[in-house]
Design an enzyme around this catalytic site. Structure first.
Site, PDB file in Angstrom:
ATOM      1  CB  SER A  44     -42.430  12.361-109.668  1.00 35.58           C
ATOM      2  OG  SER A  44     -42.794  11.095-109.270  1.00 35.58           O
ATOM      3  CG  HIS A  55     -43.722  17.273-110.051  1.00 32.89           C
ATOM      4  ND1 HIS A  55     -42.359  17.344-110.189  1.00 32.89           N
ATOM      5  CD2 HIS A  55     -43.948  16.228-109.209  1.00 32.89           C
ATOM      6  CE1 HIS A  55     -41.789  16.393-109.463  1.00 32.89           C
ATOM      7  NE2 HIS A  55     -42.727  15.711-108.858  1.00 32.89           N
ATOM      8  CD  GLU A 113     -40.549  20.490-111.748  1.00 34.10           C
ATOM      9  OE1 GLU A 113     -39.460  20.788-112.236  1.00 34.10           O
ATOM     10  OE2 GLU A 113     -40.898  19.309-111.546  1.00 34.10           O
ATOM     11  CG  ASN A 128     -37.629  14.823-109.543  1.00 33.57           C
ATOM     12  OD1 ASN A 128     -37.214  15.311-108.487  1.00 33.57           O
ATOM     13  ND2 ASN A 128     -38.807  14.237-109.641  1.00 33.57           N
TER      14      ASN A 128
END
Ligand SMILES: NC(=O)c1ccc[n+]([C@@H]2O[C@H](COP(=O)([O-])OP(=O)(O)OC[C@H]3O[C@@H](n4cnc5c(N)ncnc54)[C@H](O)[C@@H]3O)[C@@H](O)[C@H]2O)c1
Length: 728
Positions: free
Chosen positions: A447, A468, A480, A518
């Site tokens: 991540s 991801h 992702e 993120n």
């Protein structure tokens, strides 16, 4: 005053439409005629104006013919009718235009209903929206019990209401309660459920659909036409199907609806209003009210936003994820390294989608944990009758555990989901590559680490990709797909295609701190903690953002993620992105007090023994030396303070080509964080405010709270040149 009758308006409007002659054809069989739906050049039958005009010609022909019954069937694979053409809905500019478009559908469906001969719909595959409304105007409905058969009215998901008679005929056929369940939630139901509610007359295996339809047609020739009306059965239904009972149903439906939509989605509320106003009314009058309401809804921003979202997901369905012309590898067997929170979830998902999975961890205890996690997810699906126990066993059998690399030679893709440590990941991936076939694609679920850096020393860094997933894997729709510097098109396209095979929405993201989601989420979460530190209460912060439309308040979300994990990610992003991602000192202080969030049942919220939050933990304020909250921001100030840093960062992501387009930012935020779909996504929301307003407010916040709010150059540039993220 209407100058033209509704039929005249339809005749005039249809004069401008080009008919699609081959979209519907007649195939006579004695006294019965088969009416085959088969839109040329498309996978699905869509009722565009050109097809509707053809339908009208067919109805006229049936009216004049000597056939004694007609059976409508689809010649598409697993699709009966996918509904009206959404491109046409998108193009509607005024409420009158939208109302007129409905008038066409309604009039033609009325003409169908008024034919003298019985009409049978033999439904296999998706029969939704305008398709469902079409079969409701037929006399008999037979469907298959195939999993592809789904019947319902998903219009509210596009911000509109059923406009071809759905709000009128569905309640007539299946009663008030059942129809509201479908219309207000935009639901579709499988064959068996459709049969139970009376939406269809029979539900049969696909192989005998036409045979049964023929039989029903022959019987109908004897019995003649019919108008199926709902007959309440059972004590409760009888009780609810009277004026007083109806009021109870409407009241409950509205309460449940508002609890869900929080008033942000006007279409289901409008649909409820229409059904309430018209239930029991003459069809013609009810249809008029329906189409006027459709007109109102079709031009709302919410509808435009939801339709744009629909087209974004369609774009992903058609895309390969790369610009080059490559063929993705065929993926039949997958290995997952690490049977923890993510690995267990990924293994379950693969098995659910019929892909065989090898789950490898350092010991059998860890593997057992992963298998149990997968089993738990299947058990919940079993409880909700989504699968049966045979399917559950069969799917679980697709997952095998291992502590070594046996069987890895036959894996097409290996997904790594072990500890978040770059050295361990590098070592384990290099070891894995040596046990796999040469063209294996290796993927990492990291991540926060760089894909380029993890893959640097692999024998084939070009076959290494970031994949991801989001937690919980079985629920979060986004993946992702991260390209490292050396990742080639073939590897990226393979992981993109695999993500779709797993039922997820992939977006391709360039390697960089926090990738896309993120990187945008953290400044928001971080700022929420700054807002708390500045004297606003946990309830007030979370409620304000819930009201804005976020699925969960930011502080509750931090608890879910784990406060320790959030601090770790905040620090990594702070290091990668500089002052604008500077972590709130309060966040580390929370971790120092051993508040890790949901996982140790101690965070901004309190938790019961089952891990369910039981309200804000008000001891936080004293423990962190915060004093009692004063809520010194108004709601708009609070929401802007929390979310404008996200927009600021997104402007940079677009500039740096972290994703290909603003659409991908919006899709990523909606699918990855639940950013409110009715707002169209982060950047569509930004466009609705205007870059200048955002820059002005950010400047004020720089003065008040610090440099992390400094407007980024690409955002300033948009403000200066009056540019939107989406076009001019
Ligand atoms: N948890 C999340 O919310 C989340 C979300 C997205 C991505 N991720 C990423 O996914 C990865 C895994 O996270 P997690 O939360 O599942 O961790 P976890 O601690 O729950 O599980 C990690 C598993 O990997 C195993 N493992 C360690 N070394 C191994 C090795 N050499 N070979 C095989 N297995 C090994 C451990 O025994 C453990 O079972 C991390 O890179 C994390 O950043 C986590």
């Amino acid at each position: 005053m209407e100058l033209l009758s509704s039929k005249e308006r339809v005749d005039t409007a249809l004069k401008k439409v080009k008919v699609i002659p081959d979209s519907i054809r007649l195939k006579p069989e004695g006294e019965i005629v088969w009416v085959e739906l088969d839109l040329p050049g498309e996978k699905a039958n869509k009722f565009s104006s050109g097809v509707l005009l053809r339908l009208r010609q067919i109805i006229a022909e049936l009216g004049k013919s000597t056939y004694k019954a007609a059976i409508f069937v689809s010649r598409k694979n697993n699709i009966f009718i996918a509904g009206a053409d959404i491109e046409e809905i998108k193009g509607l500019k005024t409420a009158q235009e939208a109302e007129d478009a409905c008038n066409i559908g309604q009039t033609i469906y009325n003409e169908l209903e008024n034919l003298q001969i019985p009409i049978i719909a033999a439904i296999h595959g998706a029969c939704v929206g305008g398709g469902c409304e079409f079969v409701l105007a037929c006399d008999y409905r037979i469907c298959t019990n195939d999993p592809s058969t789904k019947i319902g009215l998903p219009e509210v998901n596009l911000g509109v209401i059923p406009g071809f008679g759905g709000t009128q005929r569905l309640p007539r056929v299946i009663g008030l309660q059942n129809s509201l369940d479908i219309i207000l939630a935009g639901k579709t139901v499988p064959g068996a459920k459709a049969l139970k509610s009376g939406l269809v007359d029979q539900c049969v295996p696909k192989e005998i659909l036409e045979e049964i339809a023929r039989k029903v047609a022959k019987e109908a020739i004897e019995k003649g036409k019919r108008q199926k009306r709902f007959k309440p059965q059972g004590f409760m239904n009888v009780l609810l199907e009277n004026p007083l009972g109806n009021q109870v149903v409407f009241h409950q439906a509205r309460k449940a609806l508002l609890a869900q939509t929080k008033g942000n989605y006007p279409a289901p509320e409008k649909a409820l209003e229409v059904v309430k106003k018209t239930y029991g009314m003459k069809l013609e009058k009810g249809l008029k009210i329906e189409r006027q309401a459709f007109g109102e809804m079709a031009i709302t921003d919410v509808s435009k936003n939801l339709i744009n979202l629909f087209f974004m997901t369609e774009m992903v369905k058609k895309s390969t994820g790369v610009s080059g012309n490559v063929t993705p590898h065929k993926v039949e067997a997958v290995a997952v390294l690490g049977a923890g929170t993510m690995g267990g979830g990924i293994a379950q998902l693969a098995a659910e989608k019929e892909i065989s999975v090898r789950l490898k961890d350092v010991n059998f205890e860890a593997i057992g944990k992963g298998l149990r996690a997968a089993q738990d997810i299947f058990s919940k699906a079993l409880k909700r009758k989504k699968i049966n126990s045979y399917e559950m066993k069969r799917k679980m059998a697709l997952i095998s555990g291992s502590t070594d690399y046996s069987g890895f030679k036959s894996e097409d893709v290996v997904i790594e989901a072990i500890v978040e440590d770059i050295n361990v990941k590098r070592k384990v991936l290099a070891e894995t590559a040596s046990h796999c076939k040469e063209d294996v694609i290796l993927a990492s679920n990291t991540s926060s680490l760089s894909i380029t850096e993890i893959g640097r020393d692999l024998p084939k860094p070009e076959n290494f990709v970031g994949m991801h997933f989001f937690n919980p894997v079985h629920r979060m729709p986004l993946i992702e797909v991260i390209r490292g510097e050396k990742t080639n098109d073939e590897a990226a396209a393979t992981i993109y295609a695999l993500s779709k095979k797993l039922g997820k929405t992939p977006i391709v993201v360039k390697d960089g701190p926090g990738f896309l989601v993120n990187r945008l989420l953290m400044p928001y979460l971080n700022e929420s903690v700054f807002i708390l530190a500045d004297g606003n209460s946990i309830e007030y912060i979370d409620k304000s953002l819930l009201k804005f439309g976020m699925p969960m308040g930011p502080l509750l979300l931090i608890d879910e993620i784990g406060i320790d994990v959030a601090v770790k990610v905040a620090k990594i992003l702070g290091a990668g992105l500089g002052s604008r991602a500077e972590p709130s000192p309060l966040m580390s202080k929370v971790v120092d007090t051993k508040r890790f969030g949901k996982k140790n049942k101690k965070g901004f919220y309190k938790y019961d023994a089952n891990g369910r939050s039981t309200g804000v933990d008000s001891t936080v304020y004293a423990e962190l030396g915060l004093g009692s909250p004063k809520n010194n921001l108004n709601e708009e100030q609070l929401v802007h303070r929390a979310l404008f840093p996200m927009i600021n960062e997104a402007a940079l992501c677009v500039e740096e080509k972290i994703v290909e387009s603003p659409e991908m930012v919006d899709l990523g935020m909606i699918m990855g964080t639940g950013f409110p779909p009715f707002r169209g996504g982060l950047l569509r929301w930004a466009d609705s405010l205007g870059a200048q307003k955002i820059v002005d407010e950010l400047e004020i916040m720089v003065g008040k709270y610090g440099l992390r709010f400094k407007p980024s150059a690409p955002l300033r540039n948009r403000a200066k040149n009056n540019l939107k993220f989406y076009g001019k």
